[in-house]
Design a protein around this motif. Structure first.
Motif, PDB file in Angstrom:
ATOM      1  N   TRP A   1       2.411  -2.174   4.029  1.00 57.90           N
ATOM      2  CA  TRP A   1       1.813  -3.186   3.196  1.00 57.90           C
ATOM      3  C   TRP A   1       0.694  -3.646   4.104  1.00 57.90           C
ATOM      4  O   TRP A   1       0.595  -3.678   5.227  1.00 57.90           O
ATOM      5  N   MET A   2      -0.316  -4.430   3.464  1.00 60.44           N
ATOM      6  CA  MET A   2      -1.558  -4.965   4.225  1.00 60.44           C
ATOM      7  C   MET A   2      -1.303  -6.653   4.109  1.00 60.44           C
ATOM      8  O   MET A   2      -0.877  -7.143   3.259  1.00 60.44           O
TER       9      MET A   2
ATOM     10  N   TYR B   1       2.576  -0.216   8.794  1.00 56.13           N
ATOM     11  CA  TYR B   1       2.815   1.004   8.027  1.00 56.13           C
ATOM     12  C   TYR B   1       4.015   1.787   8.830  1.00 56.13           C
ATOM     13  O   TYR B   1       4.233   1.421   9.964  1.00 56.13           O
TER      14      TYR B   1
ATOM     15  N   ALA C   1      -4.180   5.734   7.766  1.00 59.10           N
ATOM     16  CA  ALA C   1      -4.007   4.517   7.433  1.00 59.10           C
ATOM     17  C   ALA C   1      -5.135   3.336   7.485  1.00 59.10           C
ATOM     18  O   ALA C   1      -5.432   2.798   6.947  1.00 59.10           O
TER      19      ALA C   1
ATOM     20  N   GLU D   1      -7.190   4.305   4.460  1.00 53.04           N
ATOM     21  CA  GLU D   1      -6.567   3.608   3.252  1.00 53.04           C
ATOM     22  C   GLU D   1      -6.987   1.966   3.334  1.00 53.04           C
ATOM     23  O   GLU D   1      -7.284   1.504   2.417  1.00 53.04           O
ATOM     24  N   LEU D   2      -6.937   1.463   4.609  1.00 51.97           N
ATOM     25  CA  LEU D   2      -7.324   0.254   4.768  1.00 51.97           C
ATOM     26  C   LEU D   2      -8.571  -0.404   4.440  1.00 51.97           C
ATOM     27  O   LEU D   2      -8.920  -1.292   3.601  1.00 51.97           O
TER      28      LEU D   2
ATOM     29  N   TYR E   1      -2.853  -3.536   8.093  1.00 53.10           N
ATOM     30  CA  TYR E   1      -2.072  -2.753   7.624  1.00 53.10           C
ATOM     31  C   TYR E   1      -0.921  -2.190   8.388  1.00 53.10           C
ATOM     32  O   TYR E   1      -0.877  -1.563   9.349  1.00 53.10           O
TER      33      TYR E   1
ATOM     34  N   ARG F   1      -9.490  -0.010   0.875  1.00 54.66           N
ATOM     35  CA  ARG F   1      -8.798  -1.392   0.140  1.00 54.66           C
ATOM     36  C   ARG F   1      -9.829  -2.093   0.404  1.00 54.66           C
ATOM     37  O   ARG F   1      -9.999  -3.253  -0.545  1.00 54.66           O
TER      38      ARG F   1
ATOM     39  N   ASN G   1      -7.334  -8.992   8.292  1.00 57.09           N
ATOM     40  CA  ASN G   1      -6.688  -7.915   7.661  1.00 57.09           C
ATOM     41  C   ASN G   1      -5.866  -6.864   8.374  1.00 57.09           C
ATOM     42  O   ASN G   1      -6.446  -6.884   9.586  1.00 57.09           O
TER      43      ASN G   1
ATOM     44  N   LEU H   1       0.880  -1.257  -0.034  1.00 61.62           N
ATOM     45  CA  LEU H   1      -0.164  -0.029   0.186  1.00 61.62           C
ATOM     46  C   LEU H   1       0.767   1.268   0.026  1.00 61.62           C
ATOM     47  O   LEU H   1       2.009   1.119   0.004  1.00 61.62           O
TER      48      LEU H   1
END
Ligand SMILES: Cc1cc2nc3c(=O)[nH]c(=O)nc-3n(C[C@H](O)[C@H](O)[C@H](O)COP(=O)(O)OP(=O)(O)OC[C@H]3O[C@@H](n4cnc5c(N)ncnc54)[C@H](O)[C@@H]3O)c2cc1C
Length: 312
Positions: free
Chosen positions: A271-272, A287, A297, A300-301, A285, A304, A283, A267
């Motif tokens: 990364w996730m 960061y 963060a 964004e997760l 993330y 996604r 799930n 990302l």
């Protein structure tokens, strides 16, 4: 940390996270008849609690405990893992998606070609180096089939996804059944003599003495740092990711398929992970706080995962 060169007669483990209970279970499986094992964990200081994906070594660990998969997998919502799919980790189009397979005896011949091709590529020659063309684990992941087989010859190496808290519970039950003493309380003070831990003062018991103390207190490193004055070496200058946000989703959400692989996707600031369990999808993330706030963060997760702010 032993206080003598003799064989230990009693063992004290500090910490009841993954490390503490794995340690207690293993030592109990091997030594419970010979040594008295005590584990102390704090009710106030929580465990990390995440960590849902293993490597194949965990299979060997369970074998050492004498566990069958049926003993623990259903109880821990566990699924099989044949490898890790990395996507969006590089701008190199050729490796936009990369599957890291776990090795199995089925791959003995093809693996030779894979490594030879990798050497060719290093020398600047063009060669096929996509692991999925050489390792059966990738085919299993693609086909979403279990790596457990009675019909295929050879050992197929694989790992697991699981609910880390439930697995810690299974390990704790096992260890306690094997007569590990479980104390709930805080270690308040670590006493040392001549560079060895000798005694722990707690708020729940008489001072704990042992011939072997094992530090499983996580980031606190209680015995190592407070007791022995050791410090951890920071790799912050080259390992940038220092935060994580986790949002599990139910199976009816996007990215829901249970395939025997961990997904790891690049990302904007880290990364996730995407880890399928039988009960939910894990799930998260990972960061870097240098480049991204917790709110950014999470947003964004969520984007996604295609889920709204209200979804837990
Ligand atoms: C976001 C994230 C994702 C991860 N994913 C994975 C993964 O997929 N696979 C993997 O293998 N690993 C993963 N990890 C790493 C893994 O989760 C950790 O390494 C592991 O959980 C650490 O466990 P621990 O037992 O060492 O420490 P902790 O879980 O921190 O446990 C520490 C224990 O010490 C006790 N304690 C501390 N101080 C005292 C005191 N004074 N007195 C008494 N008890 C005390 C606490 O109560 C607790 O029980 C991940 C980690 C993170 C943060």
């Amino acid at each position: 940390m032993t206080n003598s060169t003799q064989q230990p007669e009693s063992i004290v483990i500090v910490g009841g996270g993954t490390a503490g209970w794995m340690c207690a279970a293993y030592l109990a499986a091997k030594w419970s008849k010979r040594y008295h094992i005590t584990l102390i964990e704090s009710a106030q200081i929580g465990t990390v609690g995440v960590g849902e994906g293993s490597t194949p070594f965990l299979k060997q660990f369970f074998a050492e405990l004498g566990w069958q998969e049926s003993d623990w997998m259903p109880a821990c919502d566990a699924t099989y893992k044949t490898g890790i799919e990395f996507s969006n980790w590089t701008s190199n189009e050729r490796f936009k998606r990369y599957f890291h397979p776990f090795f199995s005896a089925l791959d003995l011949d093809t693996a030779e070609h894979f490594f030879a091709n990798c050497n060719q590529l290093r020398k600047g020659k063009n060669a096929a180096v996509r692991p999925e063309q050489f390792f059966s684990a990738a085919t299993m992941a693609e086909a979403a089939v279990s790596p457990v087989s009675t019909s295929l010859g050879g050992d197929i190496d694989y790992a697991y996804h699981f609910d880390a808290s439930k697995l810690a519970g299974c390990l704790r039950n096992f260890a306690v059944q094997q007569s590990v003493t479980h104390l709930t309380g805080n270690v308040l003070n670590v006493q040392c003599t001549n560079g060895h831990v000798t005694q722990l003062e707690t708020d729940c018991s008489a001072p704990l003495t042992a011939t072997l103390f094992i530090d499983c207190s996580g980031f606190r490193g209680l015995l190592m740092k407070q007791g022995l004055g050791q410090s951890l070496q920071s790799y912050q200058d080259c390992l940038f990711n220092d935060r994580a946000v986790a949002i599990p989703t139910p199976h009816n959400s996007p990215l829901q398929a249970i395939t025997p692989q961990t997904r790891s996707e690049g990302l904007s600031c880290g990364w996730m992970w995407n880890i399928p369990l039988t009960s939910r999808i894990g799930n998260g993330y990972v960061y870097s706080s240098q480049f991204c706030s917790p709110e950014q963060a999470e947003a964004e997760l969520r984007l996604r995962l295609n889920i709204s702010d209200e979804t837990p």
